[in-house]
Motif scaffolding. Structure first.
Motif, mmCIF file in Angstrom:
data_model
loop_
_atom_site.group_PDB
_atom_site.id
_atom_site.type_symbol
_atom_site.label_atom_id
_atom_site.label_comp_id
_atom_site.label_asym_id
_atom_site.label_seq_id
_atom_site.Cartn_x
_atom_site.Cartn_y
_atom_site.Cartn_z
ATOM 1 N N PRO A 24 24.915 -4.543 15.175
ATOM 2 C CA PRO A 24 24.266 -4.017 13.845
ATOM 3 C C PRO A 24 22.642 -3.538 13.948
ATOM 4 O O PRO A 24 22.034 -4.195 14.682
ATOM 5 C CB PRO A 24 24.686 -5.326 13.275
ATOM 6 C CG PRO A 24 24.766 -6.389 14.016
ATOM 7 C CD PRO A 24 25.161 -5.624 15.547
ATOM 8 N N ASP A 25 22.450 -2.895 12.902
ATOM 9 C CA ASP A 25 21.080 -2.557 12.821
ATOM 10 C C ASP A 25 20.454 -3.684 12.018
ATOM 11 O O ASP A 25 21.140 -4.415 11.452
ATOM 12 C CB ASP A 25 21.034 -1.387 11.924
ATOM 13 C CG ASP A 25 21.418 -0.082 12.671
ATOM 14 O OD1 ASP A 25 21.718 1.048 12.118
ATOM 15 O OD2 ASP A 25 21.152 0.000 13.988
ATOM 16 N N ALA A 26 19.056 -3.806 12.284
ATOM 17 C CA ALA A 26 18.371 -4.994 11.478
ATOM 18 C C ALA A 26 18.740 -4.834 10.016
ATOM 19 O O ALA A 26 18.841 -5.616 9.139
ATOM 20 C CB ALA A 26 16.875 -4.705 11.802
ATOM 21 N N GLU A 32 20.062 -13.189 3.777
ATOM 22 C CA GLU A 32 20.321 -14.365 2.874
ATOM 23 C C GLU A 32 21.142 -15.498 3.359
ATOM 24 O O GLU A 32 21.499 -16.340 2.817
ATOM 25 C CB GLU A 32 21.012 -13.993 1.682
ATOM 26 C CG GLU A 32 20.009 -12.721 0.906
ATOM 27 C CD GLU A 32 20.477 -12.269 -0.517
ATOM 28 O OE1 GLU A 32 21.621 -12.874 -0.951
ATOM 29 O OE2 GLU A 32 19.979 -11.310 -1.013
ATOM 30 N N GLY A 33 21.282 -15.548 4.720
ATOM 31 C CA GLY A 33 22.278 -16.523 5.298
ATOM 32 C C GLY A 33 23.553 -16.823 5.006
ATOM 33 O O GLY A 33 24.222 -17.708 4.840
ATOM 34 N N CYS A 34 24.189 -15.415 4.959
ATOM 35 C CA CYS A 34 25.580 -15.509 4.688
ATOM 36 C C CYS A 34 26.462 -16.311 5.758
ATOM 37 O O CYS A 34 26.107 -16.667 6.911
ATOM 38 C CB CYS A 34 26.061 -13.930 4.704
ATOM 39 S SG CYS A 34 25.250 -12.948 3.589
ATOM 40 N N VAL A 35 27.577 -16.629 5.202
ATOM 41 C CA VAL A 35 28.450 -17.635 6.173
ATOM 42 C C VAL A 35 28.698 -16.853 7.213
ATOM 43 O O VAL A 35 28.859 -17.359 8.322
ATOM 44 C CB VAL A 35 29.489 -18.168 5.379
ATOM 45 C CG1 VAL A 35 30.514 -18.886 6.297
ATOM 46 C CG2 VAL A 35 29.171 -19.176 4.216
ATOM 47 N N ARG A 36 29.336 -15.413 6.967
ATOM 48 C CA ARG A 36 29.656 -14.692 8.009
ATOM 49 C C ARG A 36 28.681 -13.511 8.176
ATOM 50 O O ARG A 36 29.110 -12.386 7.683
ATOM 51 C CB ARG A 36 31.098 -14.091 7.990
ATOM 52 C CG ARG A 36 32.129 -15.418 8.297
ATOM 53 C CD ARG A 36 33.560 -15.084 8.748
ATOM 54 N NE ARG A 36 33.728 -13.620 9.360
ATOM 55 C CZ ARG A 36 33.870 -13.519 10.478
ATOM 56 N NH1 ARG A 36 33.725 -14.388 11.349
ATOM 57 N NH2 ARG A 36 34.282 -12.213 11.178
ATOM 58 N N CYS A 37 27.623 -13.575 8.825
ATOM 59 C CA CYS A 37 26.497 -12.371 8.778
ATOM 60 C C CYS A 37 27.172 -11.545 9.870
ATOM 61 O O CYS A 37 27.985 -11.488 10.581
ATOM 62 C CB CYS A 37 25.196 -13.358 9.636
ATOM 63 S SG CYS A 37 23.959 -11.931 9.651
ATOM 64 N N VAL A 38 26.612 -10.302 9.604
ATOM 65 C CA VAL A 38 26.962 -9.250 10.371
ATOM 66 C C VAL A 38 26.595 -9.560 11.931
ATOM 67 O O VAL A 38 27.349 -8.947 12.696
ATOM 68 C CB VAL A 38 26.258 -7.838 10.163
ATOM 69 C CG1 VAL A 38 26.931 -7.378 8.594
ATOM 70 C CG2 VAL A 38 24.846 -7.921 9.961
ATOM 71 N N VAL A 41 29.505 -11.524 13.255
ATOM 72 C CA VAL A 41 30.725 -10.871 13.656
ATOM 73 C C VAL A 41 30.466 -9.925 14.882
ATOM 74 O O VAL A 41 31.468 -9.917 15.447
ATOM 75 C CB VAL A 41 31.059 -9.844 12.143
ATOM 76 C CG1 VAL A 41 32.158 -8.779 12.570
ATOM 77 C CG2 VAL A 41 31.245 -10.647 11.020
ATOM 78 N N TYR A 42 29.441 -9.515 15.056
ATOM 79 C CA TYR A 42 28.926 -8.777 16.220
ATOM 80 C C TYR A 42 29.084 -9.711 17.514
ATOM 81 O O TYR A 42 29.850 -9.487 18.653
ATOM 82 C CB TYR A 42 27.606 -8.237 16.043
ATOM 83 C CG TYR A 42 27.144 -7.616 17.509
ATOM 84 C CD1 TYR A 42 27.882 -6.591 17.907
ATOM 85 C CD2 TYR A 42 26.082 -8.264 18.246
ATOM 86 C CE1 TYR A 42 27.305 -5.965 18.992
ATOM 87 C CE2 TYR A 42 25.739 -7.798 19.504
ATOM 88 C CZ TYR A 42 26.306 -6.814 19.845
ATOM 89 O OH TYR A 42 25.995 -6.025 21.428
ATOM 90 N N GLU A 43 28.548 -11.044 17.567
ATOM 91 C CA GLU A 43 28.779 -11.821 18.541
ATOM 92 C C GLU A 43 30.457 -12.297 18.901
ATOM 93 O O GLU A 43 30.670 -12.309 19.972
ATOM 94 C CB GLU A 43 27.980 -13.118 18.344
ATOM 95 C CG GLU A 43 26.633 -13.177 18.263
ATOM 96 C CD GLU A 43 25.898 -12.598 19.473
ATOM 97 O OE1 GLU A 43 26.552 -12.997 20.776
ATOM 98 O OE2 GLU A 43 25.061 -11.926 19.514
ATOM 99 N N GLU A 44 31.097 -12.355 17.504
ATOM 100 C CA GLU A 44 32.567 -12.451 17.948
ATOM 101 C C GLU A 44 33.105 -11.294 18.784
ATOM 102 O O GLU A 44 33.874 -11.505 19.528
ATOM 103 C CB GLU A 44 33.207 -12.795 16.635
ATOM 104 C CG GLU A 44 32.781 -14.331 16.181
ATOM 105 C CD GLU A 44 33.262 -14.344 14.727
ATOM 106 O OE1 GLU A 44 33.916 -13.398 14.174
ATOM 107 O OE2 GLU A 44 33.023 -15.548 14.074
#
Length: 61
Positions: A24-26, A32-38, A41-44
């Motif tokens: 993902p791009d910066a 905002e500290g989303c529970v499932r940040c992009v 998702v990328y790490e998974e």
């Protein structure tokens, strides 16, 4: 008569080499500290890719 050359495993359309996920791009993260940040998702996706790549390499030594 010349033998038919075999297709190298990395060019086998039935079992292509896994491709890494797009990082993902910066700007994709809202910060905002989303529970499932992009980035989560990328790490998974990266973990799944690495497992798939290891399995592919096991099939194509």
């Amino acid at each position: 008569m010349n033998p038919v050359p075999s297709i190298p495993p990395n060019l086998d359309p039935a079992d292509p080499m896994p491709q890494p996920p797009s990082e993902p791009d910066a700007a994709d993260c809202c910060g905002e500290g989303c529970v499932r940040c992009v980035h989560d998702v990328y790490e998974e996706a990266l973990e799944r890719y690495e497992a798939a790549l290891a399995a592919w390499h096991a099939r194509h030594p």
